[in-house]
Design a protein around this motif. Structure first.
Motif, PDB file in Angstrom:
ATOM      1  N   ASP A   1       0.797  -1.226   0.000  1.00 20.21           N
ATOM      2  CA  ASP A   1       0.000   0.000   0.000  1.00 20.21           C
ATOM      3  C   ASP A   1       0.831   1.279   0.000  1.00 20.21           C
ATOM      4  O   ASP A   1       0.292   2.369   0.215  1.00 20.21           O
ATOM      5  CB  ASP A   1      -0.952  -0.003   1.195  1.00 20.21           C
ATOM      6  N   THR A   2       2.123   1.158  -0.267  1.00 18.20           N
ATOM      7  CA  THR A   2       2.920   2.365  -0.520  1.00 18.20           C
ATOM      8  C   THR A   2       2.763   2.832  -1.969  1.00 18.20           C
ATOM      9  O   THR A   2       3.364   3.837  -2.362  1.00 18.20           O
ATOM     10  CB  THR A   2       4.415   2.102  -0.247  1.00 18.20           C
ATOM     11  N   TYR A   3       1.925   2.147  -2.746  1.00 19.49           N
ATOM     12  CA  TYR A   3       1.854   2.500  -4.169  1.00 19.49           C
ATOM     13  C   TYR A   3       1.350   3.910  -4.473  1.00 19.49           C
ATOM     14  O   TYR A   3       1.702   4.462  -5.520  1.00 19.49           O
ATOM     15  CB  TYR A   3       1.065   1.446  -4.953  1.00 19.49           C
ATOM     16  N   PRO A   4       0.563   4.585  -3.595  1.00 15.20           N
ATOM     17  CA  PRO A   4       0.263   5.987  -3.903  1.00 15.20           C
ATOM     18  C   PRO A   4       1.523   6.860  -3.982  1.00 15.20           C
ATOM     19  O   PRO A   4       1.569   7.826  -4.741  1.00 15.20           O
ATOM     20  CB  PRO A   4      -0.653   6.415  -2.746  1.00 15.20           C
ATOM     21  N   LEU A   5       2.549   6.520  -3.195  1.00 11.91           N
ATOM     22  CA  LEU A   5       3.804   7.268  -3.272  1.00 11.91           C
ATOM     23  C   LEU A   5       4.501   6.990  -4.599  1.00 11.91           C
ATOM     24  O   LEU A   5       5.046   7.911  -5.241  1.00 11.91           O
ATOM     25  CB  LEU A   5       4.719   6.879  -2.105  1.00 11.91           C
ATOM     26  N   LEU A   6       4.498   5.729  -5.036  1.00 11.42           N
ATOM     27  CA  LEU A   6       5.074   5.398  -6.341  1.00 11.42           C
ATOM     28  C   LEU A   6       4.309   6.093  -7.454  1.00 11.42           C
ATOM     29  O   LEU A   6       4.904   6.601  -8.415  1.00 11.42           O
ATOM     30  CB  LEU A   6       5.038   3.879  -6.561  1.00 11.42           C
ATOM     31  N   LEU A   7       2.989   6.107  -7.336  1.00 11.14           N
ATOM     32  CA  LEU A   7       2.157   6.730  -8.364  1.00 11.14           C
ATOM     33  C   LEU A   7       2.455   8.211  -8.521  1.00 11.14           C
ATOM     34  O   LEU A   7       2.426   8.743  -9.640  1.00 11.14           O
ATOM     35  CB  LEU A   7       0.681   6.553  -8.003  1.00 11.14           C
ATOM     36  N   LEU A   8       2.722   8.874  -7.419  1.00  4.42           N
ATOM     37  CA  LEU A   8       3.024  10.294  -7.474  1.00  4.42           C
ATOM     38  C   LEU A   8       4.231  10.537  -8.372  1.00  4.42           C
ATOM     39  O   LEU A   8       4.221  11.415  -9.245  1.00  4.42           O
ATOM     40  CB  LEU A   8       3.294  10.833  -6.071  1.00  4.42           C
ATOM     41  N   VAL A   9       5.284   9.741  -8.177  1.00  7.09           N
ATOM     42  CA  VAL A   9       6.490   9.874  -8.993  1.00  7.09           C
ATOM     43  C   VAL A   9       6.207   9.485 -10.444  1.00  7.09           C
ATOM     44  O   VAL A   9       6.602  10.188 -11.389  1.00  7.09           O
ATOM     45  CB  VAL A   9       7.618   8.987  -8.424  1.00  7.09           C
ATOM     46  N   MET A  10       5.504   8.378 -10.641  1.00  4.06           N
ATOM     47  CA  MET A  10       5.232   7.889 -11.988  1.00  4.06           C
ATOM     48  C   MET A  10       4.360   8.866 -12.782  1.00  4.06           C
ATOM     49  O   MET A  10       4.584   9.088 -13.970  1.00  4.06           O
ATOM     50  CB  MET A  10       4.558   6.514 -11.913  1.00  4.06           C
ATOM     51  N   GLU A  11       3.374   9.463 -12.108  1.00  2.00           N
ATOM     52  CA  GLU A  11       2.521  10.435 -12.799  1.00  2.00           C
ATOM     53  C   GLU A  11       3.301  11.667 -13.221  1.00  2.00           C
ATOM     54  O   GLU A  11       3.101  12.194 -14.313  1.00  2.00           O
ATOM     55  CB  GLU A  11       1.350  10.844 -11.895  1.00  2.00           C
ATOM     56  N   ARG A  12       4.190  12.127 -12.339  1.00  4.77           N
ATOM     57  CA  ARG A  12       4.965  13.315 -12.689  1.00  4.77           C
ATOM     58  C   ARG A  12       5.894  13.026 -13.869  1.00  4.77           C
ATOM     59  O   ARG A  12       6.085  13.859 -14.751  1.00  4.77           O
ATOM     60  CB  ARG A  12       5.781  13.786 -11.474  1.00  4.77           C
ATOM     61  N   LEU A  13       6.484  11.834 -13.891  1.00  3.45           N
ATOM     62  CA  LEU A  13       7.394  11.473 -14.974  1.00  3.45           C
ATOM     63  C   LEU A  13       6.656  11.221 -16.286  1.00  3.45           C
ATOM     64  O   LEU A  13       7.112  11.624 -17.362  1.00  3.45           O
ATOM     65  CB  LEU A  13       8.203  10.228 -14.590  1.00  3.45           C
ATOM     66  N   ALA A  14       5.503  10.574 -16.200  1.00  3.42           N
ATOM     67  CA  ALA A  14       4.792  10.178 -17.413  1.00  3.42           C
ATOM     68  C   ALA A  14       3.813  11.238 -17.918  1.00  3.42           C
ATOM     69  O   ALA A  14       3.666  11.423 -19.132  1.00  3.42           O
ATOM     70  CB  ALA A  14       4.035   8.870 -17.163  1.00  3.42           C
ATOM     71  N   LEU A  15       3.160  11.945 -16.987  1.00  2.00           N
ATOM     72  CA  LEU A  15       2.092  12.864 -17.379  1.00  2.00           C
ATOM     73  C   LEU A  15       2.405  14.325 -17.098  1.00  2.00           C
ATOM     74  O   LEU A  15       1.655  15.208 -17.504  1.00  2.00           O
ATOM     75  CB  LEU A  15       0.793  12.477 -16.656  1.00  2.00           C
ATOM     76  N   GLY A  16       3.487  14.577 -16.382  1.00  2.00           N
ATOM     77  CA  GLY A  16       3.852  15.952 -16.070  1.00  2.00           C
ATOM     78  C   GLY A  16       3.013  16.514 -14.934  1.00  2.00           C
ATOM     79  O   GLY A  16       2.270  15.812 -14.262  1.00  2.00           O
ATOM     80  N   GLY A  17       3.140  17.799 -14.699  1.00  2.00           N
ATOM     81  CA  GLY A  17       2.396  18.443 -13.621  1.00  2.00           C
ATOM     82  C   GLY A  17       3.325  19.029 -12.576  1.00  2.00           C
ATOM     83  O   GLY A  17       4.492  18.645 -12.469  1.00  2.00           O
ATOM     84  N   GLN A  18       2.796  19.950 -11.801  1.00  2.00           N
ATOM     85  CA  GLN A  18       3.581  20.632 -10.784  1.00  2.00           C
ATOM     86  C   GLN A  18       3.718  19.775  -9.533  1.00  2.00           C
ATOM     87  O   GLN A  18       2.770  19.137  -9.096  1.00  2.00           O
ATOM     88  CB  GLN A  18       2.914  21.961 -10.428  1.00  2.00           C
ATOM     89  N   VAL A  19       4.910  19.751  -8.972  1.00  4.33           N
ATOM     90  CA  VAL A  19       5.166  19.006  -7.739  1.00  4.33           C
ATOM     91  C   VAL A  19       5.015  19.958  -6.556  1.00  4.33           C
ATOM     92  O   VAL A  19       5.673  20.992  -6.490  1.00  4.33           O
ATOM     93  CB  VAL A  19       6.575  18.397  -7.735  1.00  4.33           C
ATOM     94  N   ARG A  20       4.156  19.609  -5.614  1.00  6.21           N
ATOM     95  CA  ARG A  20       3.927  20.448  -4.438  1.00  6.21           C
ATOM     96  C   ARG A  20       4.930  20.098  -3.345  1.00  6.21           C
ATOM     97  O   ARG A  20       5.397  18.960  -3.252  1.00  6.21           O
ATOM     98  CB  ARG A  20       2.502  20.250  -3.917  1.00  6.21           C
ATOM     99  N   ALA A  21       5.251  21.067  -2.517  1.00  3.70           N
ATOM    100  CA  ALA A  21       6.189  20.850  -1.416  1.00  3.70           C
ATOM    101  C   ALA A  21       5.681  19.770  -0.473  1.00  3.70           C
ATOM    102  O   ALA A  21       6.455  18.958   0.040  1.00  3.70           O
ATOM    103  CB  ALA A  21       6.406  22.160  -0.649  1.00  3.70           C
ATOM    104  N   ARG A  22       4.374  19.729  -0.243  1.00  3.36           N
ATOM    105  CA  ARG A  22       3.786  18.727   0.633  1.00  3.36           C
ATOM    106  C   ARG A  22       4.001  17.315   0.079  1.00  3.36           C
ATOM    107  O   ARG A  22       4.221  16.369   0.826  1.00  3.36           O
ATOM    108  CB  ARG A  22       2.299  19.006   0.807  1.00  3.36           C
TER     109      ARG A  22
END
Length: 233
Positions: A50-71
């Protein structure tokens, strides 16, 4: 929430490939997670998966782009630290069950990433997406169990009932709802509802299997869960 945009409708074959590949990832996720649950405590296996939401955050930024928030950065860093300590810190030594769970986490993250692409970028409807996805997931899990020699047909009313409940509640109910939401929200937000799963699983493991957790592991596990929540909010 996703902004309104024109969907890029892919060819039928291209959409089918994305859905089928997503299903392969889902089937492998379930197969490896089941392997892990037989090798390590339920809380440990469930937490790692269930750590996959953390992996998804990285994968989405790499694959789909978007702004990374400090939080989000803070959540990733704290989650990594807590997970490292949970697995042994400087004396880190992963067991076979831990490896299965971590690979399973990567597979389910890939499944949800492709689900977001299919739903929000390609504009596939929920039913249109889940039918080929669930079909290939079932076939993948079946082939895996046949190769491993672990395939079993439920042969008692008790086993049949639990097999049906497993298919209806978490799969058709839970995953279909999450796949529907992928058309409107980022995948790490949709999947962050799993942060309660390790807690519920550990309670059931204690009541049913008598598995007792070391207090320090519980605290570190809660730190990992808090990091997922930090990414989610």
């Amino acid at each position: 929430m996703l902004s309104r945009r024109k969907f890029v409708r892919p060819s039928g074959f291209r959409a089918l490939v994305v859905s089928a590949l997503s299903g392969v990832f889902l089937g492998l996720h379930f197969a490896l997670w089941m392997e892990s649950l037989f090798l390590v405590p339920v809380f440990e296996s469930t937490l790692l998966v269930d750590t996959y939401p953390l992996l998804l955050l990285v994968m989405e930024r790499l694959a789909l782009g978007g702004q990374v928030r400090a939080r989000e950065v803070a959540g990733l860093l704290s989650g990594g630290v807590f997970l490292y300590l949970f697995l042994g810190g400087p004396g880190l030594k992963l067991s076979e069950g831990d490896v299965y769970a971590m690979i399973s986490s990567l597979f389910v993250a890939s499944y949800f990433l492709l689900g977001r692409v299919a739903r929000s970028r390609f504009g596939l409807g929920t039913v249109e997406y889940v039918i080929p996805t669930y079909a290939t997931a079932s076939l993948t899990a079946l082939l895996y169990s046949l190769v491993r020699g672990s395939f079993q047909v439920p042969d008692t009313p008790h086993k049949i009932l639990f097999a049906l409940l497993l298919a209806l509640v978490p799969m058709i109910g839970g995953h279909t709802l999450m796949n529907y939401l992928l058309g409107f929200f980022k995948s790490n937000i949709v999947t962050s509802i799993v942060f309660t799963e390790p807690i519920g699983a550990s309670v059931l493991a204690y009541l049913v299997l008598g598995q007792v957790l070391e207090p320090y592991k519980v605290l570190l596990g809660l730190g990992v869960i808090a990091s997922i929540v930090l990414v989610w909010v």
